[in-house]
Design a protein around this motif. Structure first.
Motif, short mmCIF file in Angstrom:
data_model
loop_
_atom_site.label_atom_id
_atom_site.label_comp_id
_atom_site.label_asym_id
_atom_site.label_seq_id
_atom_site.Cartn_x
_atom_site.Cartn_y
_atom_site.Cartn_z
N HIS A 63 0.84 -1.21 0.00
CA HIS A 63 0.00 0.00 0.00
C HIS A 63 0.87 1.26 0.00
O HIS A 63 0.58 2.22 -0.72
N TYR A 64 1.93 1.24 0.80
CA TYR A 64 2.83 2.41 0.85
C TYR A 64 3.52 2.63 -0.50
O TYR A 64 3.61 3.76 -0.98
N ILE A 65 4.01 1.55 -1.10
CA ILE A 65 4.69 1.66 -2.38
C ILE A 65 3.73 2.17 -3.45
O ILE A 65 4.09 3.00 -4.30
N SER A 66 2.49 1.70 -3.41
CA SER A 66 1.48 2.17 -4.35
C SER A 66 1.27 3.68 -4.22
O SER A 66 1.18 4.40 -5.22
N LYS A 67 1.22 4.18 -2.99
CA LYS A 67 1.06 5.62 -2.78
C LYS A 67 2.28 6.39 -3.28
O LYS A 67 2.15 7.44 -3.90
N ILE A 68 3.47 5.86 -3.02
CA ILE A 68 4.70 6.52 -3.49
C ILE A 68 4.71 6.58 -5.01
O ILE A 68 5.03 7.61 -5.61
N HIS A 69 4.32 5.49 -5.66
CA HIS A 69 4.34 5.44 -7.12
C HIS A 69 3.24 6.29 -7.74
O HIS A 69 3.26 6.55 -8.95
N SER A 70 2.28 6.72 -6.94
CA SER A 70 1.22 7.59 -7.47
C SER A 70 1.69 9.03 -7.66
O SER A 70 1.02 9.81 -8.33
N VAL A 71 2.84 9.37 -7.12
CA VAL A 71 3.37 10.73 -7.25
C VAL A 71 3.84 10.93 -8.68
O VAL A 71 4.65 10.15 -9.20
N LYS A 72 3.34 11.95 -9.32
CA LYS A 72 3.71 12.24 -10.70
C LYS A 72 4.91 13.19 -10.70
O LYS A 72 4.91 14.22 -10.04
N MET A 73 5.93 12.81 -11.43
CA MET A 73 7.14 13.63 -11.55
C MET A 73 7.39 13.93 -13.02
O MET A 73 6.98 13.18 -13.89
N GLU A 74 8.09 15.01 -13.27
CA GLU A 74 8.51 15.33 -14.63
C GLU A 74 9.95 14.85 -14.79
O GLU A 74 10.82 15.19 -14.00
N GLY A 75 10.21 14.04 -15.79
CA GLY A 75 11.56 13.58 -16.08
C GLY A 75 11.93 12.31 -15.33
O GLY A 75 11.13 11.74 -14.59
N PHE A 76 13.19 11.88 -15.57
CA PHE A 76 13.70 10.63 -15.00
C PHE A 76 15.10 10.88 -14.46
O PHE A 76 15.80 11.77 -14.90
N GLY A 77 15.53 10.05 -13.52
CA GLY A 77 16.89 10.16 -12.99
C GLY A 77 16.95 11.05 -11.77
O GLY A 77 15.95 11.30 -11.10
N GLU A 78 18.16 11.52 -11.49
CA GLU A 78 18.38 12.35 -10.31
C GLU A 78 17.56 13.63 -10.39
O GLU A 78 17.41 14.22 -11.46
N ILE A 79 17.02 14.04 -9.26
CA ILE A 79 16.19 15.23 -9.22
C ILE A 79 17.08 16.47 -9.30
O ILE A 79 18.02 16.62 -8.51
N LYS A 80 16.78 17.33 -10.26
CA LYS A 80 17.48 18.61 -10.42
C LYS A 80 16.42 19.65 -10.71
O LYS A 80 15.63 19.49 -11.64
N ASN A 81 16.39 20.70 -9.90
CA ASN A 81 15.39 21.76 -10.07
C ASN A 81 13.96 21.20 -10.05
O ASN A 81 13.13 21.54 -10.88
N ASN A 82 13.71 20.31 -9.11
CA ASN A 82 12.39 19.72 -8.86
C ASN A 82 11.85 18.87 -10.00
O ASN A 82 10.65 18.69 -10.13
N LYS A 83 12.73 18.33 -10.85
CA LYS A 83 12.32 17.39 -11.88
C LYS A 83 13.50 16.48 -12.20
O LYS A 83 14.64 16.79 -11.88
N GLY A 84 13.21 15.37 -12.86
CA GLY A 84 14.28 14.46 -13.25
C GLY A 84 15.18 15.12 -14.28
O GLY A 84 14.72 15.89 -15.12
N GLU A 85 16.47 14.80 -14.23
CA GLU A 85 17.42 15.48 -15.12
C GLU A 85 17.32 15.01 -16.57
O GLU A 85 17.82 15.67 -17.47
N TYR A 86 16.66 13.87 -16.83
CA TYR A 86 16.49 13.37 -18.20
C TYR A 86 15.02 13.44 -18.59
O TYR A 86 14.14 13.18 -17.78
N LYS A 87 14.77 13.76 -19.86
CA LYS A 87 13.39 13.91 -20.34
C LYS A 87 12.68 12.58 -20.50
O LYS A 87 11.48 12.48 -20.31
N THR A 88 13.42 11.54 -20.89
CA THR A 88 12.79 10.23 -21.11
C THR A 88 13.50 9.15 -20.29
O THR A 88 14.66 9.29 -19.92
N GLU A 89 12.78 8.07 -20.07
CA GLU A 89 13.35 6.94 -19.35
C GLU A 89 14.52 6.35 -20.13
O GLU A 89 15.53 5.96 -19.56
N SER A 90 14.41 6.33 -21.46
CA SER A 90 15.48 5.80 -22.30
C SER A 90 16.76 6.60 -22.15
O SER A 90 17.85 6.03 -22.06
#
Length: 108
Positions: A63-90
């Motif tokens: 249940h906890y992991i499901s809640k964590i995964h419900s958080v929507k983020m922009e980008g992928f990878g390390e967080i920089k300026n409140n979004k992932g540093e890469y635009k795509t998972e690839s």
């Protein structure tokens, strides 16, 4: 805990993540104080677990992991300026694979 100057971004990332996760009603530490070199957070008390507790524990963790995964983020990878540093998972995976390939070559 205290981090070296090299790892200051980890402190900012943890602060950002804890602020986002604080709205999800899951047991996480609360931030007491943070600056560039360290953060102080509350202790989460708990009990020792037994095998009979494991099934209910795994259900609760799911249940906890499901809640964590419900958080929507922009980008992928390390967080920089409140979004992932890469635009795509690839892009993220490709950069990670290249880095690890170099590390493996050096270790060999």
């Amino acid at each position: 805990y205290k981090e070296s100057k090299k790892d200051i971004s980890k402190i900012k990332n943890e602060e950002y993540a804890l602020n986002i996760l604080s709205n999800l009603e899951i047991p996480i530490p609360k931030l007491i104080y943070t600056d560039k070199e360290f953060l102080i957070e509350t202790y989460i008390d708990g009990d020792l677990l037994s095998k009979k507790d494991s099934e209910s524990l795994f259900i609760q963790l799911g249940h906890y992991i499901s809640k964590i995964h419900s958080v929507k983020m922009e980008g992928f990878g390390e967080i920089k300026n409140n979004k992932g540093e890469y635009k795509t998972e690839s892009e993220y995976l490709f950069s990670w694979l290249n880095l690890n390939s170099i590390i493996q070559i050096i270790k060999f």
